[in-house]
Design an enzyme around this catalytic site. Structure first.
Site, PDB file in Angstrom:
ATOM      1  N   ASN A 177     -12.893  -3.107   2.473  1.00 30.70           N
ATOM      2  CA  ASN A 177     -13.907  -2.058   2.483  1.00 30.70           C
ATOM      3  C   ASN A 177     -14.781  -2.231   1.243  1.00 30.70           C
ATOM      4  OD1 ASN A 177     -12.820  -0.775   4.823  1.00 30.70           O
ATOM      5  ND2 ASN A 177     -11.202   0.083   3.536  1.00 30.70           N
ATOM      6  N   ASP A 227       0.853  -1.192   0.000  1.00 30.08           N
ATOM      7  CA  ASP A 227       0.000   0.000   0.000  1.00 30.08           C
ATOM      8  C   ASP A 227       0.887   1.239   0.000  1.00 30.08           C
ATOM      9  OD1 ASP A 227      -3.214   0.537   0.968  1.00 30.08           O
ATOM     10  OD2 ASP A 227      -1.800   2.212   1.119  1.00 30.08           O
ATOM     11  N   ILE A 228       0.466   2.247  -0.745  1.00 31.79           N
ATOM     12  CA  ILE A 228       1.261   3.472  -0.875  1.00 31.79           C
ATOM     13  C   ILE A 228       1.281   4.277   0.429  1.00 31.79           C
ATOM     14  CG2 ILE A 228      -0.516   5.105  -1.660  1.00 31.79           C
ATOM     15  CD1 ILE A 228       1.445   5.829  -3.968  1.00 31.79           C
ATOM     16  N   HIS A 269     -10.300  -5.410  -3.429  1.00 36.43           N
ATOM     17  CA  HIS A 269      -8.980  -5.646  -2.827  1.00 36.43           C
ATOM     18  C   HIS A 269      -9.135  -6.083  -1.386  1.00 36.43           C
ATOM     19  CE1 HIS A 269      -9.969  -1.338  -2.576  1.00 36.43           C
ATOM     20  NE2 HIS A 269      -9.378  -1.318  -1.394  1.00 36.43           N
ATOM     21  N   GLU A 316     -12.424   3.254  -1.388  1.00 34.68           N
ATOM     22  CA  GLU A 316     -11.962   4.372  -2.219  1.00 34.68           C
ATOM     23  C   GLU A 316     -11.630   3.936  -3.643  1.00 34.68           C
ATOM     24  OE1 GLU A 316      -8.759   6.162  -0.076  1.00 34.68           O
ATOM     25  OE2 GLU A 316     -10.069   6.867   1.547  1.00 34.68           O
TER      26      GLU A 316
END
Ligand code: 5GP
Length: 119
Positions: free
Chosen positions: A91, A33-34, A104, A99
């Site tokens: 999510n 994850d960024i 994912h 988002e």
């Protein structure tokens, strides 16, 4: 559910945007994850164009679903998380706070994560 082919994870899958890959097979791609929320924070995504967990479990084939979830477990084991434990999170949609509209699984680990957050 209409899949938006311009979403950021679709671009990562097509190789148009770089990512730090930690695992890839026929069914899944896993990358860091960024904006990591834990020492290990990996995103595992299916190769197919699924908007969300809802879309994936409704429209994914048994092979895609089995291949994908086996990959999630394999990534966790390969990262050394299975012995100490870890957390997965997906999510979904508006109330889930999703988002990026490509299904994912977040994989968190590397420290005790505390109680499950529902903010
Ligand atoms: P969501 O809120 O949809 O469950 O999570 C989306 C996740 O994608 C967030 O944790 C966010 O940090 C991550 N993310 C967003 N854009 C990028 C990107 O370009 N590269 C990577 N590696 N992660 C991203």
């Amino acid at each position: 559910m209409i899949y938006d082919t311009t979403n950021i994870f679709a671009k990562i899958l097509r190789g148009e945007i770089p990512c730090a890959t930690v695992y890839e097979d026929e069914w899944a791609l896993a990358f860091n994850d960024i904006a990591p929320a834990a020492p290990v924070h990996v995103l595992v995504i299916p190769k197919g164009p699924y908007v969300s967990l809802d879309d994936f479990t409704l429209n994914g084939s048994n092979n895609e679903i089995a291949g994908f979830y086996r990959a999630v477990g394999k990534v966790a084991r390969e990262l050394g998380l299975a012995a100490t434990g870890y957390r997965t999170l997906s999510n979904t949609g508006l109330h889930g706070g999703q988002e990026v509209p490509h299904f994912h699984v977040h994989l968190f680990g590397g420290r005790p994560l505390g109680p499950m957050p529902v903010r």
